[in-house]
Design an enzyme around this catalytic site. Structure first.
Site, PDB file in Angstrom:
ATOM      1  CD  GLU A  15      37.790  32.852  31.846  1.00 15.46           C
ATOM      2  OE1 GLU A  15      38.058  33.927  31.275  1.00 15.46           O
ATOM      3  OE2 GLU A  15      38.173  31.745  31.424  1.00 15.46           O
ATOM      4  NE  ARG A  16      41.878  32.641  36.278  1.00 15.86           N
ATOM      5  CZ  ARG A  16      43.029  33.214  35.978  1.00 15.86           C
ATOM      6  NH1 ARG A  16      43.571  34.081  36.803  1.00 15.86           N
ATOM      7  NH2 ARG A  16      43.643  32.922  34.845  1.00 15.86           N
TER       8      ARG A  16
END
Ligand SMILES: Cc1cc2nc3c(=O)[nH]c(=O)nc-3n(C[C@H](O)[C@H](O)[C@H](O)COP(=O)(O)OP(=O)(O)OC[C@H]3O[C@@H](n4cnc5c(N)ncnc54)[C@H](O)[C@@H]3O)c2cc1C
Length: 387
Positions: A242-243
């Site tokens: 996600e990051r």
């Protein structure tokens, strides 16, 4: 990172799709407060773009994460952040743990349609009382025969009013907060699930966001991803993708802001010269372009490590932190140089200014990234243990 013809093919296909299937509708979806996720995902699924790094046996392309990054970077071409965020949730937030740790049956039932674009997924972690502090969520899944019975409330859930299933984090035990949670796949048609009205947001307006209420929601225990009690760990691993996704998906959007600002300020005149010809303006734009390139290098470096099996927690957290900070700087500076035009609601820079503000908050706020970096630098003061 060295890109191959296969990377370039994904880049071109994604760019073409955005130009023909998304950008012509972006303004309309922005006004509507929602984009048609099933329609868009089905078309992306037909092109294979929802399963780039997912296993071949479940319909994915089985490519490494560098290919996914190329896709994420192209999403920055979308004229508005909401659609890209909805796609990001589907491919990099709600499905990585399912793909890596789900049973074969669970993957056949839920991952296959998520990759083909027939179903829409949400990631349901945050709660009204627990956002940054994921370990303190209170949603509970109690065992009852072969089922779990789930009670709780999830907050700010992207794609939720259109979702077919949630990848939901719940407490399934009473042990330590990092070892008592599980990720569970919850079909949204299950009795006991209800949704708030769509939340009215500052930005990301084409993405639907809602609160989800779960009251005695019964799902089979076989819907649990992997081992019981490992949900927190799986979610932390899922956060890596996600990051990285968050860090790269904003790059092209920021470059677009700079280019639009160059075009505008070159034409706009004040005090007998174009706004762009003021050194303070063109130097600032050049400096921001250099910062974007530096962020790209950091993100690519993290991705390179990730595909070679390194722990990239530090670099992914740094890239996410820098992306949030830089997005605020770039959109603020560009908006300034557009003057009054930049303050108009439908101005593309104003939209980017609103949309990208989320980067420093969602998926781990800047301060959470700083805490992770401090922990890995061994300079984070100790905390009292949770009860
Ligand atoms: C548009 C949108 C979409 C979202 N989509 C999803 C989704 O799909 N699924 C999902 O699960 N969640 C989603 N979220 C939730 C998002 O991940 C949380 O908002 C985020 O994690 C921050 O949590 P919070 O809002 O509770 O802030 P809080 O935890 O209340 O923190 C508030 C602020 O306090 C500061 N802070 C926090 N911790 C520290 C610290 N240790 N030290 C110093 N300062 C600190 C930060 O500045 C932070 O912004 C979404 C949110 C938004 C707005």
């Amino acid at each position: 990172m060295r890109f191959t013809d296969e990377h370039r093919a994904i880049r071109d296909t994604t760019a073409r799709f955005i130009e023909t299937e998304i950008n012509p509708h972006a303004a309309e979806w922005e006004k509507a407060g929602i984009f048609p996720a099933h329609e868009v995902f089905r078309k992306l699924g037909e092109l294979g773009l929802l399963g780039i790094s997912k296993p071949v046996e479940y319909g994915g392309m089985g490519l490494d994460y560098s290919y996914q990054v190329v896709f994420a970077e192209e999403l920055g071409r979308i004229a508005g952040g909401g659609v890209g965020m909805g796609i990001g949730v589907q491919v990099d937030m709600a499905t990585p743990a399912l793909a890596k740790f789900g049973s074969d049956a669970l993957r056949r039932e839920f991952l296959v349609p998520a990759i083909s674009g027939e179903s829409v997924a949400s990631i349901a972690v945050s709660e009204p009382g627990a956002g940054s502090d994921v370990a303190s969520i209170t949603t509970r899944a109690e065992k009852s025969g072969d089922d779990y019975v789930i009670n709780g409330t999830k907050m700010w859930i992207t794609n939720s009013t259109q979702a077919d299933f949630l990848c939901l984090l719940a407490n399934t035990g009473d042990g330590p907060a990092h070892l008592n949670k599980s990720l569970i796949i919850v079909p949204t048609k299950t009795p006991g699930i209800s949704f708030s009205a769509r939340l009215d947001k500052l930005g990301m307006r084409s993405s639907d966001t809602a609160q989800i209420f779960l009251e005695d929601v019964r799902v089979p225990q076989r819907n649990r991803i992997g081992e019981e009690g490992q949900g927190f760990t799986y979610q932390m691993l899922q956060f890596q993708e996600e990051r990285l996704f968050a860090a790269v998906s904003g790059l092209k959007g920021l470059e677009r802001c700079i280019q639009l600002t160059i075009d505008y300020t070159r034409e706009r005149k004040a005090f007998g010269q174009s706004i762009l010809d003021n050194q303070v303006v063109h130097f600032r734009l050049a400096e921001l372009q250099a910062e974007i390139e530096a962020l790209r290098a950091l993100a690519y470096d993290a991705v390179e490590g990730y595909i070679h099996g390194e722990d990239v927690t530090m670099k992914a957290s740094m890239a996410k932190l820098k992306a949030g900070r830089l997005a605020r700087e770039v959109t603020d500076a560009c908006l300034q140089y557009w003057g009054g035009m930049g303050f108009m609601w439908d101005n593309p820079i104003a939209r980017a200014y609103r949309d990208t503000r989320l980067l420093s908050i969602g998926g781990g706020a800047d301060e959470v990234m700083l805490s992770i970096i401090c922990k890995l630098m061994n300079i984070l003061p100790g905390r009292k243990k949770r009860a």
